[in-house]
Design a protein around this motif. Structure first.
Motif, PDB file in Angstrom:
ATOM      1  N   ASN A 198     100.260 -16.636  57.774  1.00  0.00           N
ATOM      2  CA  ASN A 198      99.409 -15.914  56.829  1.00  0.00           C
ATOM      3  C   ASN A 198     100.161 -14.774  56.149  1.00  0.00           C
ATOM      4  O   ASN A 198      99.831 -14.369  55.039  1.00  0.00           O
ATOM      5  N   ARG A 199     101.163 -14.278  56.833  1.00  0.00           N
ATOM      6  CA  ARG A 199     102.004 -13.204  56.292  1.00  0.00           C
ATOM      7  C   ARG A 199     102.599 -13.627  54.947  1.00  0.00           C
ATOM      8  O   ARG A 199     102.708 -12.824  54.024  1.00  0.00           O
ATOM      9  N   ARG A 200     102.930 -14.928  54.839  1.00  0.00           N
ATOM     10  CA  ARG A 200     103.549 -15.419  53.596  1.00  0.00           C
ATOM     11  C   ARG A 200     102.589 -15.283  52.429  1.00  0.00           C
ATOM     12  O   ARG A 200     102.989 -15.026  51.309  1.00  0.00           O
ATOM     13  N   LEU A 201     101.291 -15.470  52.702  1.00  0.00           N
ATOM     14  CA  LEU A 201     100.284 -15.307  51.644  1.00  0.00           C
ATOM     15  C   LEU A 201     100.306 -13.876  51.129  1.00  0.00           C
ATOM     16  O   LEU A 201     100.279 -13.616  49.924  1.00  0.00           O
ATOM     17  N   LEU A 202     100.366 -12.958  52.075  1.00  0.00           N
ATOM     18  CA  LEU A 202     100.380 -11.542  51.746  1.00  0.00           C
ATOM     19  C   LEU A 202     101.600 -11.202  50.881  1.00  0.00           C
ATOM     20  O   LEU A 202     101.476 -10.572  49.816  1.00  0.00           O
ATOM     21  N   ASP A 203     102.772 -11.656  51.344  1.00  0.00           N
ATOM     22  CA  ASP A 203     104.009 -11.386  50.613  1.00  0.00           C
ATOM     23  C   ASP A 203     103.951 -11.963  49.218  1.00  0.00           C
ATOM     24  O   ASP A 203     104.335 -11.321  48.239  1.00  0.00           O
ATOM     25  N   TRP A 204     103.408 -13.176  49.155  1.00  0.00           N
ATOM     26  CA  TRP A 204     103.353 -13.866  47.867  1.00  0.00           C
ATOM     27  C   TRP A 204     102.478 -13.083  46.887  1.00  0.00           C
ATOM     28  O   TRP A 204     102.814 -12.889  45.725  1.00  0.00           O
ATOM     29  N   ALA A 205     101.363 -12.612  47.370  1.00  0.00           N
ATOM     30  CA  ALA A 205     100.451 -11.862  46.521  1.00  0.00           C
ATOM     31  C   ALA A 205     101.107 -10.584  46.024  1.00  0.00           C
ATOM     32  O   ALA A 205     100.985 -10.217  44.852  1.00  0.00           O
ATOM     33  N   GLU A 206     101.832  -9.914  46.927  1.00  0.00           N
ATOM     34  CA  GLU A 206     102.477  -8.663  46.523  1.00  0.00           C
ATOM     35  C   GLU A 206     103.541  -8.904  45.462  1.00  0.00           C
ATOM     36  O   GLU A 206     103.658  -8.156  44.495  1.00  0.00           O
ATOM     37  N   LYS A 207     104.263 -10.020  45.638  1.00  0.00           N
ATOM     38  CA  LYS A 207     105.293 -10.372  44.673  1.00  0.00           C
ATOM     39  C   LYS A 207     104.673 -10.663  43.312  1.00  0.00           C
ATOM     40  O   LYS A 207     105.186 -10.270  42.284  1.00  0.00           O
ATOM     41  N   ARG A 208     103.517 -11.340  43.317  1.00  0.00           N
ATOM     42  CA  ARG A 208     102.857 -11.720  42.072  1.00  0.00           C
ATOM     43  C   ARG A 208     101.959 -10.615  41.509  1.00  0.00           C
ATOM     44  O   ARG A 208     101.240 -10.819  40.560  1.00  0.00           O
ATOM     45  N   LYS A 209     102.039  -9.446  42.131  1.00  0.00           N
ATOM     46  CA  LYS A 209     101.240  -8.300  41.703  1.00  0.00           C
ATOM     47  C   LYS A 209      99.729  -8.581  41.742  1.00  0.00           C
ATOM     48  O   LYS A 209      98.947  -8.088  40.926  1.00  0.00           O
TER      49      LYS A 209
END
Lengths: 372, 338
Positions: A350-361
């Motif tokens: 689930n951490r990857r979802l979080l990272d992805w969202a942060e990257k995509r603003k």
């Protein structure tokens, strides 16, 4: 072998010769609690009234302790079975003890004078229901819960073998519901009473009855042990539920989701998501929930309320493939809520979802269900 | 405590019996000719002034016995009807039973007087009973349709008005010298009864009261509602029929002798309940009888003496004392419902 106290066979009954209850067969043995469930107007009350001899049998038969109910007199019926009904008596100037003592009716003489023995029986019944301290209080002035307990004492004063109760818990608060049903269970167990009751609280029917009889449109739709009845989506079918869902495992009701595209994505798990799911649902914001192990306690609520649910097999770590799928959904969302404070072995992905969202603003909100 | 309740009942009966004795005595003493205590004692010993004796035994005695007997019957009838309809403002007058009994009695009287047929008391009682049952039938039919108790009472009041109107018309157009009597009677009065009438009335009323007393047990169960009564083994159909017959018979007898008397049937049971602190039929039936007797003796005393030598109708006095009680009761009920 437990004696069968009450039996209805191919029973047709109703008002004015018109059958409301059609071809119903059921049995209640001593020590057994039988719950009648079914939608409003299914004929539960009609059936119960017929079992206690208040409505005529149109066809078929009803027997009490092996005797045909048509052949035994009112008084004999009153000694075999007692009832707690939906009628709400409001007797003038009667104390709780007097209401309970009224149950001695089938045992007293022409003038209804109470002997010492009758008073003792009434006191015993009231002690059993925990209402003895109310004995000289006016019946009209005690609470609904206490009144129902006094009416149960009254029924017990009849020393019945069959107890029939029509929606006895409907107006009680949660504590009194529990007390009342626990008492019924112990009456069945210790006094060997046969108990037939109609209930609208399905979760309680599931937990407190030995047998469940489901009535629909006057006929028995299904009957069996609670475990057989409360399985799958049968209850939704029985009640024709269209605007939500009923979870038979927990006895919980959830409203219907709106069927729109999710606007936000919620990372939950381990019970952390439930309160946010409900909040979003109430505010009318469609959401997706993920990624939850199938055995997660957030799952039932998520399945009921979330427009999309991303899940992974129980007891296993989340597979990377599942994350990719979730990301395609997240991409269309305006916001990501994370209810988890940290991730564990199984939901690390689930951490990857979080990272992805942060990257995509995509804005990320950390949500804690515990109010601080 | 249970003992407290028993004490209260004993006190209630004691005070009612005391009041009954007091009012009986007052009714013997007071009138256009005042009789002193020793004169009454003498009269009972068949001594003393012969005029005093005839005043006491020919005039006052039948009237006070009638007031006691009929008043008691009326109060019991009211209590039975209240139990039946589970409504404290039901009563023979309010439900129109008295008025419709009056109508049939008036019709019978006019017919018999017109055809010079002698009228016996039993014919009048029969006529009143027929009238009462007619009204009761109408009320029961209405009650099957009307779920609301207050509408049913309104229905009864309407029936009462219609019956009174028809009686008035008939009385107005009946051309007979006895019409004066008829008019007096139709307003309500104990004045027309002699000892023989009292005996006849007692012959009907006392057995009816005994039956009412024997109905106390199922009535007690019925106070918890019809369904509960049935579940306790009350043979409901028979019980309802018995209750209706007895209450109608009681109010019919009263009406056939004394005309319609208002509000006794509602006010007395209410007062008696408050006095005894219970509504148990086993106590209420005898207590209402005593209470009704006391109430009507008191009211008749006032009816006779307030504007002496003119009699005012008994109904006027019972209304003056009964209505405030009924209103107080309604206000109290309204308050406790909030």
């Amino acid at each position: 072998m437990n004696e069968i106290i009450c039996r209805a066979g191919a029973l047709y009954a109703g008002y004015g010769g018109k059958a409301v209850v059609k071809n119903v067969s059921l049995e209640a043995a001593e020590g057994q609690v039988v719950a009648l469930v079914g939608p409003n107007g299914a004929g539960k009350s009609t059936l119960l009234k017929t079992l206690i001899g208040q409505l005529p049998v149109i066809a078929g038969e009803v027997s009490l302790c092996g005797q045909d109910i048509k052949r035994i007199g009112e008084k004999e019926i009153a000694r075999l079975c007692a009832a707690v009904l939906t009628e709400k008596p409001s007797p003038e100037l009667m104390t709780c003890a007097e209401v309970a003592e009224a149950g001695r009716y089938p045992y007293t003489g022409r003038l209804g004078l109470l002997r010492k023995e009758d008073r003792e029986k009434a006191e015993e019944a009231m002690r059993l229901t925990g209402t003895w301290e109310l004995w000289d209080r006016p019946f009209r002035q005690v609470s609904d819960g206490q009144r129902q307990m006094v009416l149960l004492s009254r029924a017990l004063c009849q020393e019945p073998r069959l107890l029939v109760l029509d929606e006895p818990t409907s107006f009680l608060d949660i504590r009194h519901k529990l007390d009342f049903l626990l008492l019924l269970r112990s009456l069945a167990r210790e006094r060997r009473l046969a108990i037939i009751l109609s209930l609208h609280e399905l979760d309680l029917a599931q937990k407190f009855s030995d047998r469940v009889v489901c009535l629909k449109e006057g006929a028995v739709d299904r009957a069996g042990e609670p475990e057989e009845i409360f399985a799958g989506h049968y209850i939704e079918e029985l009640y024709d539920v269209r605007s939500g869902s009923y979870d038979s495992r927990f006895g919980s009701v959830e409203p219907l989701k709106t069927g729109r595209e999710p606007k936000v994505f919620v990372i939950g798990g381990g019970g952390s998501g439930i309160s946010l799911y409900r909040k979003l649902y109430r505010s009318g914001i469609p959401f997706a929930a993920g990624i939850l192990p199938e055995n997660d306690m957030d799952m039932p609520v998520a399945e009921a309320l979330a427009e999309r649910v991303f899940s992974s097999p129980s007891f296993e770590s989340i597979k990377p493939g599942a994350v990719d799928e979730a990301i395609t959904c997240l991409a269309a969302c305006e916001r990501l809520y994370c209810c988890r404070e940290s991730f564990g072995e199984q939901d690390r992905e689930n951490r990857r979802l979080l990272d992805w969202a942060e990257k995509r603003k995509i804005p990320v909100v950390f949500y804690s269900s515990i109010q601080k | 405590m249970n003992r407290k309740k028993r004490l209260r009942c004993a006190a209630g009966f004691g005070s009612l019996i005391l009041l009954l004795g007091l009012f009986l005595l007052l009714n013997m003493m007071i009138g256009s000719t005042h009789l002193a205590w020793h004169e009454i004692v003498q009269a009972f010993k068949a001594e003393g002034d012969i005029l005093n004796r005839s005043i006491l035994f020919a005039i006052r005695m039948p009237r006070l016995l009638a007031a006691a007997l009929l008043g008691g019957a009326l109060a019991v009838s009211g209590f039975l009807l209240q139990t039946f309809f589970a409504n404290p403002i039901a009563g023979p007058f309010v439900l129109g039973i008295s008025s419709s009994a009056k109508l049939v009695v008036a019709m019978t009287m006019i017919f018999c007087l017109g055809h010079r047929i002698p009228i016996s008391s039993f014919v009048l009682i029969g006529a009143a009973f027929a009238g009462a049952m007619l009204c009761m039938g109408a009320i029961l039919l209405a009650s099957a349709r009307l779920r609301s108790m207050s509408l049913l009472i309104v229905c009864g009041v309407m029936i009462g008005y219609i019956c009174t109107a028809i009686t008035d018309i008939m009385v107005t157009f009946a051309d007979d010298s006895n019409i004066v009597n008829l008019h007096n009677w139709s307003l309500g009065s104990f004045s027309s009864m002699d000892m023989e009438d009292v005996a006849t009335a007692a012959l009907v009323i006392l057995p009816a009261l005994a039956i009412a007393f024997l109905l106390a047990k199922p009535m007690g169960a019925y106070q918890l509602g019809e369904a509960y009564a049935r579940s306790m083994g009350v043979a409901i159909r028979r019980f309802r029929v018995e209750l209706i017959l007895v209450s109608s018979l009681l109010s019919a007898v009263v009406t056939s002798y004394a005309g319609p008397i208002s509000f006794v049937g509602i006010a007395v049971p209410h007062l008696v309940k408050q006095l005894f602190g219970t509504a148990k039929p086993l106590i209420m039936v005898p207590a209402c009888f005593l209470g009704g007797a006391v109430f009507c003796l008191g009211c008749d005393l006032i009816a006779r003496t307030a504007f002496a030598p003119a009699d005012i109708s008994i109904s006027t006095v019972t209304a003056v004392f009964g209505v405030p009680v009924v209103i107080a009761m309604l206000l109290k009920r309204g308050k406790s419902r909030e």
